[in-house]
Enzyme design. Structure first.
Site, mmCIF file in Angstrom:
data_model
loop_
_atom_site.group_PDB
_atom_site.id
_atom_site.type_symbol
_atom_site.label_atom_id
_atom_site.label_comp_id
_atom_site.label_asym_id
_atom_site.label_seq_id
_atom_site.Cartn_x
_atom_site.Cartn_y
_atom_site.Cartn_z
ATOM 1 N N ASP A 75 -6.163 -0.854 -6.518
ATOM 2 C CA ASP A 75 -7.634 -0.809 -6.526
ATOM 3 C C ASP A 75 -8.206 -0.301 -5.212
ATOM 4 O O ASP A 75 -9.386 -0.482 -4.934
ATOM 5 C CB ASP A 75 -8.214 -2.202 -6.845
ATOM 6 N N TYR B 244 0.875 -1.169 0.000
ATOM 7 C CA TYR B 244 0.000 0.000 0.000
ATOM 8 C C TYR B 244 0.908 1.212 0.000
ATOM 9 O O TYR B 244 1.822 1.305 0.818
ATOM 10 C CB TYR B 244 -0.892 0.011 1.245
ATOM 11 N N HIS C 124 -10.089 -7.310 -5.575
ATOM 12 C CA HIS C 124 -9.815 -7.253 -4.125
ATOM 13 C C HIS C 124 -10.814 -8.132 -3.357
ATOM 14 O O HIS C 124 -11.325 -7.754 -2.302
ATOM 15 C CB HIS C 124 -9.919 -5.788 -3.671
#
Ligand code: 173
Length: 494
Positions: free
Chosen positions: A267, A239, A356
């Site tokens: 995403d 991230y 995800h």
């Protein structure tokens, strides 16, 4: 040396005006820190004057207190023999029932497929942990579509192929692996199991399976790397932090420690809204919306700890990543062929077609559908060998893996099923889940007429109905009413 604190002394500091908590046998004064706590004040106050370790552990990396709480607020060790008694609440009726369900859990040998682990985990996990792992965005349509989409792909098997020996080992990003799936990144492993992600690491090692290490693991990155043994392969899921210096440090550290791929999540500029998760937290904390707390914690821990993620991340950042690492770069969460082509043009080494696990944009299409859309276009443009394509979401059977490989994927990611297996049965559960997939794989490779993964190609599947989102043939109610449905393993009688 100052005498150890006692539970009684800590317990006096149980309010907003003076709030101490115990974590791993040490007391901390969090009175001033509380208003800045990303997860809100309410949850800290719930543990004011008490041992907060069990609540703290899954959500905070081990070095959190050293990093974020001034040393002057570290009050030192507590004599835990004086704490245990008073802080162990009598189990609630719900907790007693859960313990009863754990005692009567099916044996591991009664689990025949990956869905069985989900059925058992649902019964035995803590409600908040189940809420967090199982939840998905909005109406959870995409999460369910992920599985349903595989059921719109049918086989066109070859016959009379010598399949006495089948070999489904492969390579992903140059690394050899026993079977074309990897343990994909999932956050907060300690919600399901006290030891967290290292349990997945150990099981993956046993099975020659690659593990993708999550940025938001409960264990520290180093603990997860230390739990691996050569020649085990690990990748890093990233991230991207608003502070790029932090991101750079994470990436460089991962490369130094031997990670063999950098999967940048693309995403999740904002975390999806997951109502099951929100509701289970709300119920558990018994909080009242009228209480007017300064920080609204009703969105759950995931939202709170994801606030560092940079929603400004864009294609412009990709060359920077390429400048700071030699690891292969893979974009995780690509959802349309145009972006696959663009990723290739930017010179990345791979993409993960993924929504995800249905946890972000509801009504995002399944990865298997996006794969079927993507490969013909790449072949037309002569780009099909320029990147490795992975997919994740809804993979529960070896036939799903085979379908993905027939359509051009190099491998597939599996997330929740391993969390459920770990939560219910620990490392043995995860190993069993992996073994079940290997057994299914061997059988289905034979049945489709393929000796190796190189034999898996588009002619072996029929995808005519994949792209239509219809509901298929109408239900055959007469037959359905007499059908004896397959069942998950039953509870044992005590
Ligand atoms: O899907 C998730 O829950 C996830 O990716 C996440 C992101 C930030 C914090 C916790 C979990």
């Amino acid at each position: 040396m100052a005498p150890m604190l006692t539970g009684t002394e800590v317990a006096k500091h149980d309010s907003k005006d003076s709030c101490w908590v115990i974590v791993h046998g040490k007391a901390y004064d969090v009175t001033e820190f509380m208003p800045e706590h990303p997860g809100g004040m309410k949850i800290i106050l719930k543990y004011a004057g008490r041992d907060a370790t069990d609540e703290f552990d899954p959500i905070h990396p081990p070095d959190t207190l050293d990093k974020y709480l001034d040393k002057s607020k570290h009050l030192g060790p507590v004599d835990m023999s004086t704490v245990a008694q008073e802080s162990k609440e009598a189990a609630s009726p719900e907790e007693s029932e859960r313990q009863e369900r754990i005692r009567n859990m099916p044996l591991l040998s009664q689990c025949y497929n990956l869905m069985d682990f989900e059925a058992v985990a649902r019964r035995v996990m803590k409600k908040t942990a189940w809420g967090y792992y199982s939840s998905a965005a909005d109406d959870e349509i995409t999460m369910r579509e992920n599985k349903a989409a595989f059921q719109r792909v049918w086989f066109r098997p070859r016959i009379l192929v010598d399949v006495e020996k089948v070999d489904f080992s492969t390579t992903m990003l140059g690394a050899r692996c026993d079977i074309p799936f990897y343990v994909t990144a999932t956050a907060l492993g300690k919600l399901g199991h006290a030891e967290g992600e290292v349990v997945l690491t150990r099981a993956a090692r046993r099975h020659g399976v690659v593990q993708m290490i999550p940025t938001l693991a409960s264990c520290s990155f180093d603990e997860i790397v230390d739990a691996a043994e050569a020649p085990q392969v690990q990748w890093l899921q990233l991230y991207v932090n608003k502070d790029r210096r932090i991101t750079q440090r994470i990436v460089e550290h991962a490369e130094r420690r031997g990670c063999r791929g950098l999967f940048i999540t693309v995403d999740a500029p904002q975390l999806g809204r997951r109502e099951k998760d929100m509701r289970s937290k709300f119920d558990e904390q018994g909080s009242s919306v009228q209480s007017g707390d300064a920080t609204d914690n009703s969105q759950g821990a995931a939202r709170a700890i994801s606030s560092f993620i940079d929603p400004g991340l864009s294609w412009k950042d990709i060359p920077w990543f390429q400048s700071i690492t030699k690891m292969p770069i893979i974009l995780k969460g690509v959802q349309r062929v145009e972006d696959v082509v663009k990723a290739i043009e930017m010179g990345v080494q791979g993409v993960v077609l993924s929504n995800h696990g249905g946890r972000q944009l509801d009504f995002a299409r399944s990865a298997i559908e996006v794969l079927a859309e993507t490969m013909p276009v790449l072949r037309e443009l002569g780009l099909e060998n320029r990147v490795e394509i992975f997919i994740d979401g809804g993979v529960r059977r070896a036939t799903d893996i085979i379908k993905a490989l027939c359509l051009g994927a190099k491998g597939v990611g599996i997330g929740r099923p391993f969390l459920y297996a770990m939560s219910a049965y620990g490392q043995a559960g995860v190993e069993k889940a992996m073994q079940l997939l290997k057994d299914e794989m061997e059988m289905n490779m034979r049945l489709i007429g393929a000796q190796t993964v190189a034999d898996l190609n588009p002619s072996l599947v029929d995808v005519k109905s994949l792209l239509s989102h219809g509901n298929g043939v109408p239900a055959d109610n007469l037959a359905r009413s007499v059908y004896d449905p397959l069942a998950n393993p039953p509870q044992r009688q005590s």
